[in-house]
Scaffold this active site. Structure first.
Site, PDB file in Angstrom:
ATOM      1  N   GLY A 121       0.807  -1.214   0.000  1.00  0.00           N
ATOM      2  CA  GLY A 121       0.000   0.000   0.000  1.00  0.00           C
ATOM      3  C   GLY A 121       0.839   1.262   0.000  1.00  0.00           C
ATOM      4  N   ALA A 122       1.937   1.255  -0.758  1.00  0.00           N
ATOM      5  CA  ALA A 122       2.917   2.345  -0.685  1.00  0.00           C
ATOM      6  C   ALA A 122       2.639   3.487  -1.650  1.00  0.00           C
ATOM      7  CB  ALA A 122       4.318   1.796  -0.945  1.00  0.00           C
ATOM      8  N   ASN A 123       1.512   3.456  -2.348  1.00  0.00           N
ATOM      9  CA  ASN A 123       1.252   4.499  -3.332  1.00  0.00           C
ATOM     10  C   ASN A 123       0.603   5.747  -2.728  1.00  0.00           C
ATOM     11  OD1 ASN A 123      -1.059   2.301  -3.592  1.00  0.00           O
ATOM     12  ND2 ASN A 123      -1.993   4.297  -3.967  1.00  0.00           N
ATOM     13  N   GLY A 181      -0.733   7.873   1.280  1.00  0.00           N
ATOM     14  CA  GLY A 181      -0.847   7.932   2.723  1.00  0.00           C
ATOM     15  C   GLY A 181       0.405   7.534   3.462  1.00  0.00           C
ATOM     16  N   GLY A 210       1.825   4.604   3.795  1.00  0.00           N
ATOM     17  CA  GLY A 210       2.725   3.754   3.028  1.00  0.00           C
ATOM     18  C   GLY A 210       3.630   4.566   2.127  1.00  0.00           C
ATOM     19  N   TYR A 254     -14.073  -3.155  11.250  1.00  0.00           N
ATOM     20  CA  TYR A 254     -12.727  -2.588  11.192  1.00  0.00           C
ATOM     21  C   TYR A 254     -11.983  -2.874  12.493  1.00  0.00           C
ATOM     22  CZ  TYR A 254      -8.940   0.810  10.775  1.00  0.00           C
ATOM     23  OH  TYR A 254      -7.699   1.408  10.726  1.00  0.00           O
TER      24      TYR A 254
END
Length: 298
Positions: free
Chosen positions: A22-24, A26, A28, A171
């Site tokens: 999820g590094a694209n 926020g 990450g 969640y």
């Protein structure tokens, strides 16, 4: 002098490799950006190739010499998780796996294999990917939880949310599962004589894309609340400490040091007694193996 860890405390990472899910965007993205600036090779494991490419271009704008690569990874599809893991295993060993990707309070949806999406992505996808690639990780495995875990409960009779669905409650459950996974993983790695350690973290309350499913009245108030919360860059501090901190030990749990662990510099965080329950963690591990078909072998 204020105590606590920030991005300024990340030392040189030249010669080390990090895979960040999820590094694209926020937290990450901010994690990948700082690691690249310190000389690391960073693998951005993301669902969307275009968004990953855009993220890498943004990092290179600040760090022209950044060593970056892209790995397709969709945690909502266990077949794709296996494909991604096989690609990782076919490459060079990595020093640190940062499990950052996740979703928060969407309407009820299902993963490709039919799991409730928050439990399926945040826990089962992370469990499966970690379980497949952990032999290839030399130093640390970071798993991201949340202060929301404190209200979480694991109902093994309704993991699919077939009887009821409340997005916030699910969640909380997924974030409790993340912490149970981290503690059990670290115990098992130690028992197997592995040098690799598992470490947990949470970002406090950070204003990132995860807030997109908040009700409109709450989303409209976020600019007013911003001074009291972490930015994405500040929310990445616990992740960076978990991934690189020199005094971090396996089984540590890190988060913001401000009031309620909402914001501030990173340091020790508080996990609930439920999250530290080894019996519950073992049961979740066994069920996760059954549901994903992935046995980490430790």
């Amino acid at each position: 002098m204020r105590s606590g860890f920030t991005a300024d405390d990340v030392g040189t990472q030249t010669g080390r490799s990090f895979l960040v899910t999820g590094a694209n965007a926020g937290i990450g993205f901010e994690t990948a950006r700082v690691l690249a600036a310190r000389g690391a090779h960073v693998i951005l494991a993301c669902r969307d190739a275009d968004r990953a490419e855009a993220a890498m271009n943004r990092i290179r704008a600040d760090v022209p010499a950044a060593e970056l690569s892209f790995q397709p990874l969709d945690l909502a599809d266990l077949d794709q998780v296996r494909d991604a893991a096989n690609a990782v295993l076919a490459g060079s060993r990595i020093d640190v796996l940062v499990n950052n990707a996740g979703i928060m309070i969407p309407p009820k949806t299902l993963t490709r294999q039919g799991f409730e999406s928050q439990f399926g992505v945040n826990h089962l996808g992370t469990f499966a990917f970690t379980g497949l690639v952990h032999p290839h990780v030399d130093d640390r495995i970071v798993i991201t939880s949340s202060i929301a875990h404190k209200g979480g409960e694991i109902d093994f009779s309704d993991l699919s949310a077939s009887r009821s669905y409340h997005n916030w409650q699910r969640y909380q459950t997924s974030k409790l599962a993340n912490l149970l996974h981290m503690f059990e993983l670290d115990r098992r790695l130690g028992a197997a004589g592995r040098a690799t350690q598992a470490i947990g973290c949470h970002p406090g309350v950070a204003l990132t894309e995860l807030t997109r499913h908040l009700p409109l009245p709450l989303r409209s108030m976020t600019p007013l609340a911003a001074p009291f919360f972490n930015s994405a860059a500040q929310g990445a501090w616990p992740t960076l400490q978990a991934a690189t901190g020199v005094n971090v030990q396996g089984g540590d749990y890190l988060g913001p040091q401000g009031l309620g662990e909402i914001s501030g510099r990173s340091g020790p965080a508080r996990a609930t007694r439920t999250a530290r329950d080894p019996k519950l963690a073992r049961e979740l591990w066994v069920r996760s193996v059954e549901l994903t078909g992935v046995d980490p072998g430790i």
